[in-house]
Design a protein around this motif. Structure first.
Motif, PDB file in Angstrom:
ATOM      1  N   GLU A   1       0.872  -1.091  -0.023  1.00  0.00           N
ATOM      2  CA  GLU A   1       0.124  -0.001  -0.034  1.00  0.00           C
ATOM      3  C   GLU A   1       0.833   1.279   0.016  1.00  0.00           C
ATOM      4  O   GLU A   1       1.948   1.398   0.833  1.00  0.00           O
TER       5      GLU A   1
ATOM      6  N   LEU B   1       3.555   0.076   7.227  1.00  0.00           N
ATOM      7  CA  LEU B   1       4.988  -0.306   6.767  1.00  0.00           C
ATOM      8  C   LEU B   1       4.568  -1.358   5.738  1.00  0.00           C
ATOM      9  O   LEU B   1       3.550  -1.641   5.578  1.00  0.00           O
TER      10      LEU B   1
ATOM     11  N   MET C   1       3.208  -9.914  12.055  1.00  0.00           N
ATOM     12  CA  MET C   1       1.714  -9.862  12.582  1.00  0.00           C
ATOM     13  C   MET C   1       1.550 -11.222  13.150  1.00  0.00           C
ATOM     14  O   MET C   1       2.230 -12.352  12.826  1.00  0.00           O
TER      15      MET C   1
ATOM     16  N   ASP D   1      -6.118   1.457  15.237  1.00  0.00           N
ATOM     17  CA  ASP D   1      -6.387   0.264  14.922  1.00  0.00           C
ATOM     18  C   ASP D   1      -5.122  -0.810  15.066  1.00  0.00           C
ATOM     19  O   ASP D   1      -4.286  -0.520  14.297  1.00  0.00           O
TER      20      ASP D   1
ATOM     21  N   GLY E   1      -7.303  -6.560  14.166  1.00  0.00           N
ATOM     22  CA  GLY E   1      -8.207  -6.776  13.262  1.00  0.00           C
ATOM     23  C   GLY E   1      -8.614  -8.180  13.353  1.00  0.00           C
ATOM     24  O   GLY E   1      -7.677  -9.253  13.193  1.00  0.00           O
TER      25      GLY E   1
ATOM     26  N   ARG F   1     -15.237 -16.377  11.578  1.00  0.00           N
ATOM     27  CA  ARG F   1     -15.033 -16.919  10.113  1.00  0.00           C
ATOM     28  C   ARG F   1     -16.303 -17.490   9.434  1.00  0.00           C
ATOM     29  O   ARG F   1     -17.048 -18.177  10.234  1.00  0.00           O
TER      30      ARG F   1
ATOM     31  N   PHE G   1      -7.802 -13.438  15.039  1.00  0.00           N
ATOM     32  CA  PHE G   1      -7.486 -12.259  14.790  1.00  0.00           C
ATOM     33  C   PHE G   1      -6.033 -11.721  14.439  1.00  0.00           C
ATOM     34  O   PHE G   1      -5.220 -12.752  14.609  1.00  0.00           O
ATOM     35  N   GLY G   2      -5.617 -10.699  14.083  1.00  0.00           N
ATOM     36  CA  GLY G   2      -4.271 -10.371  13.670  1.00  0.00           C
ATOM     37  C   GLY G   2      -3.827  -9.143  14.540  1.00  0.00           C
ATOM     38  O   GLY G   2      -4.525  -8.099  14.382  1.00  0.00           O
ATOM     39  N   LEU G   3      -2.638  -9.277  14.970  1.00  0.00           N
ATOM     40  CA  LEU G   3      -2.229  -8.200  15.844  1.00  0.00           C
ATOM     41  C   LEU G   3      -0.879  -7.438  15.034  1.00  0.00           C
ATOM     42  O   LEU G   3      -0.180  -8.384  14.832  1.00  0.00           O
ATOM     43  N   GLY G   4      -1.066  -6.253  14.704  1.00  0.00           N
ATOM     44  CA  GLY G   4       0.347  -5.498  14.131  1.00  0.00           C
ATOM     45  C   GLY G   4       1.293  -5.397  14.943  1.00  0.00           C
ATOM     46  O   GLY G   4       1.165  -4.717  15.928  1.00  0.00           O
TER      47      GLY G   4
HETATM   48  O1  4AD Z   1      -6.752  -5.806   9.702  1.00  0.00           O
HETATM   49  P1  4AD Z   1      -5.928  -6.336   8.924  1.00  0.00           P
HETATM   50  O2  4AD Z   1      -5.804  -6.362   7.466  1.00  0.00           O
HETATM   51  O3  4AD Z   1      -6.301  -8.189   9.263  1.00  0.00           O
HETATM   52  C1  4AD Z   1      -5.745  -9.413   8.693  1.00  0.00           C
HETATM   53  O4  4AD Z   1      -4.891  -9.211   7.747  1.00  0.00           O
HETATM   54  C2  4AD Z   1      -6.468 -10.539   9.106  1.00  0.00           C
HETATM   55  N1  4AD Z   1      -5.978 -11.575   8.109  1.00  0.00           N
HETATM   56  C3  4AD Z   1      -6.192 -10.991  10.699  1.00  0.00           C
HETATM   57  C4  4AD Z   1      -6.717 -12.147  11.114  1.00  0.00           C
HETATM   58  O5  4AD Z   1      -7.943 -11.974  11.466  1.00  0.00           O
HETATM   59  N2  4AD Z   1      -6.082 -13.079  11.380  1.00  0.00           N
HETATM   60  O6  4AD Z   1      -4.401  -6.342   9.855  1.00  0.00           O
HETATM   61  C5  4AD Z   1      -4.312  -6.700  11.105  1.00  0.00           C
HETATM   62  C6  4AD Z   1      -3.484  -5.699  11.785  1.00  0.00           C
HETATM   63  C7  4AD Z   1      -4.120  -4.361  11.925  1.00  0.00           C
HETATM   64  O7  4AD Z   1      -4.897  -4.359  12.805  1.00  0.00           O
HETATM   65  C8  4AD Z   1      -2.565  -3.554  12.121  1.00  0.00           C
HETATM   66  O8  4AD Z   1      -2.322  -3.537  13.469  1.00  0.00           O
HETATM   67  C9  4AD Z   1      -1.819  -4.499  11.470  1.00  0.00           C
HETATM   68  O9  4AD Z   1      -2.166  -5.698  11.197  1.00  0.00           O
HETATM   69  N3  4AD Z   1      -1.518  -3.719   9.985  1.00  0.00           N
HETATM   70  C10 4AD Z   1      -0.262  -3.164   9.680  1.00  0.00           C
HETATM   71  N4  4AD Z   1       0.815  -2.787  10.593  1.00  0.00           N
HETATM   72  C11 4AD Z   1       1.753  -1.958   9.888  1.00  0.00           C
HETATM   73  N5  4AD Z   1       1.474  -1.740   8.616  1.00  0.00           N
HETATM   74  C12 4AD Z   1       0.784  -1.864   7.841  1.00  0.00           C
HETATM   75  N6  4AD Z   1       0.641  -1.584   6.330  1.00  0.00           N
HETATM   76  C13 4AD Z   1      -0.360  -2.637   8.292  1.00  0.00           C
HETATM   77  N7  4AD Z   1      -1.669  -3.066   7.834  1.00  0.00           N
HETATM   78  C14 4AD Z   1      -2.130  -3.623   8.812  1.00  0.00           C
END
Ligand code: 4AD
Ligand code: MG
Length: 462
Positions: A232, A240, A245, A385, A388, A392, A430-433
């Motif tokens: 992006e 980044l 993650m 955020d 996320g 499912r 969920f996914g934690l950055g």
């Molecule tokens: O909300 P996102 O896109 O969720 C997923 O990728 C799901 N597949 C996760 C899951 O359910 N297993 O991304 C999750 C987190 C965001 O809340 C944010 O903290 C981080 O990933 N994130 C980024 N961190 C840094 N740079 C970016 N470009 C990011 N995009 C997302």
């Protein structure tokens, strides 16, 4: 003699002990009499070790080479320190400069370089106080993440970095190819991925979720923790192109279970950093962000607010606040909206849930209202955020319809659909950055300073 790390000398060594330490000179002060004070840091803790070198030490004649940044090896006796701020110091008996750092060219001469400047010398910035502290906090947080899941019986699954599916469906993927693109540009108009290394279009993964689901639906609770990639083109302080993650995935979890786990998870990791990185956190609170310890305590001590997206939109509309981006039901919330909710309105973490279907990926479970999905985002002060996730979609027919609606061909995701075809179960994750977590914990303004080597548009040095 075996080297002792400075953290151990400072915390455990007793006066009279003979130790050898090695590290880098931070400062040197020469007294008029025949001795010098060195502050030596080896990265093992925030503080440096004060070393007294006098003419009785072998190698004293080279003391002038021990300028800021020079590497040194010192053997000596641990003594009670008369000076303030340290329990012990080292009286050198053997002193040796391993590598000089000429004062006229070493870039880290004075303290207080800007973070922008330090990004240009990311190979030297770990030698500064700030980046040493970030390194240790990152390490402690990563350890705490594994502890949290391991203590709950989760399996650590290593999901692939190269993939042919787009989990988030946002089209922000980096292509992985061995095709000779320059040659193709000369002789043909179209790329034929069938001739490529993997026989089809492959990319760097944006998420390990889809593969984690396979294991969750086979061996139970599991998590991945690895690098993910997003092309992006957003030059923000929170994005980044390569970030780490943490993605847990749990069979038989519904959305509320998922929320509970996410909350306990954040609390555990923050608690571990507060407990184990005292000096580093004290530094962040004094020098980087004076509110960081209060913010973290607030997070560990209070329950997170849970709020449906629809109610959040109402609050934002009623807020009387002027936002750059207008809010209406159905829009994706911007960082400014998220931060208003968590920083101004609630002043604590907020879990927003049940978002409009149209702004979320194909895999989220559809609600009966036909409009929303079982999504959740965890918002925290200063970062917005940070997590996320979702329940499912476990119903094959609904999933296939959603894929089609999102412009995906269910046949391309046949293996993902099979999980629903055979022994499907409700499940969530969920996914934690990880870097956003480090931003939150350290108070650092820019995510580029929260990863050892940042990858952002137009920057992949080091
Ligand atoms: O909300 P996102 O896109 O969720 C997923 O990728 C799901 N597949 C996760 C899951 O359910 N297993 O991304 C999750 C987190 C965001 O809340 C944010 O903290 C981080 O990933 N994130 C980024 N961190 C840094 N740079 C970016 N470009 C990011 N995009 C997302
Ligand atoms: Mg998200």
């Amino acid at each position: 003699m075996l080297r002792t790390r400075i953290a151990q000398v400072l915390n455990e060594s007793q006066p009279g002990e003979i130790v050898n330490v090695r590290g880098w000179v931070r400062t040197r002060r020469d007294s008029k009499q025949d001795f010098s004070f060195l502050e030596v840091n080896d990265g093992s803790c925030f503080k440096g070790l004060q070393v007294v070198v006098d003419s009785s030490a072998t190698g004293y004649d080279t003391i002038k080479d021990a300028t800021t940044g020079a590497s040194v090896s010192i053997t000596g006796e641990v003594k009670d320190s008369p000076g303030k701020g340290q329990r012990v110091e080292l009286q050198a008996s053997e002193f040796c400069v391993l590598g000089t750092a000429p004062a006229d060219s070493y870039p880290l001469q004075k303290k207080g370089h800007s973070f922008e400047f330090l990004r240009e010398i990311a190979h030297l910035r770990p030698r500064t106080n700030t980046f040493g502290a970030i390194t240790r906090v990152r390490n402690t947080a990563a350890t705490a993440i594994h502890e949290f899941f391991q203590s709950r019986g989760f399996y650590y699954i290593q999901t692939p970095v190269i993939t042919t599916s787009d989990c988030e469906g946002a089209g922000q993927m980096f292509t992985v190819t061995t095709l000779n693109l320059e040659r193709i540009a000369e002789i043909q108009t179209q790329i034929n991925y069938a001739q490529d290394f993997f026989g089809k279009h492959a990319s760097l993964t944006v998420s390990g979720q889809l593969e984690a689901e396979i294991f969750a639906c086979s061996v139970g609770d599991c998590y991945t923790f690895g690098p993910t990639f997003r092309a992006e083109n957003s030059n923000t302080t929170r994005h980044l192109a390569e970030f780490w993650m943490v993605e847990p995935e749990m069979p038989f979890y519904e959305l509320t279970d998922n929320m509970e786990l996410a909350e306990a998870f954040i609390r555990h990791v923050i608690g571990a950093v507060l407990e184990r990185c005292g000096d580093d956190m004290e530094f962040f609170n004094q020098r980087i962000d004076k509110t960081v310890l209060d913010t973290l305590r607030n997070i560990t001590e209070n329950d997170f607010i849970r709020l449906p997206y629809t109610e959040a939109v109402d609050l934002l509309l009623q807020s009387g606040q002027k936002f750059e981006y207008a809010v209406e039901w159905g829009c994706d919330l911007q960082s400014e909206h998220e931060r208003w909710l968590t920083e101004q309105h609630f002043k604590q973490p907020v879990i927003l849930h049940d978002y409009p279907r149209t702004i979320k990926p194909f895999y989220m479970r559809c609600n009966d209202d036909g409009k929303t999905v079982r999504a959740m985002d965890v918002l925290v002060p200063r970062v917005g955020d940070i997590i996320g996730g979702s329940q499912r979609e476990e119903r094959l027919d609904v999933l296939e319809a959603r894929m089609t609606e999102c412009g995906l061909n269910p046949q391309d995701y046949w293996w993902y659909c099979d999980l629903r075809r055979y022994g499907t179960v409700p499940h969530s994750g969920f996914g934690l950055g990880f870097e956003r977590l480090i931003q939150l914990v350290t108070g650092m303004q820019n995510i580029r300073d929260c990863i050892p080597f940042h990858r952002v548009p137009k920057s992949a040095e080091f």
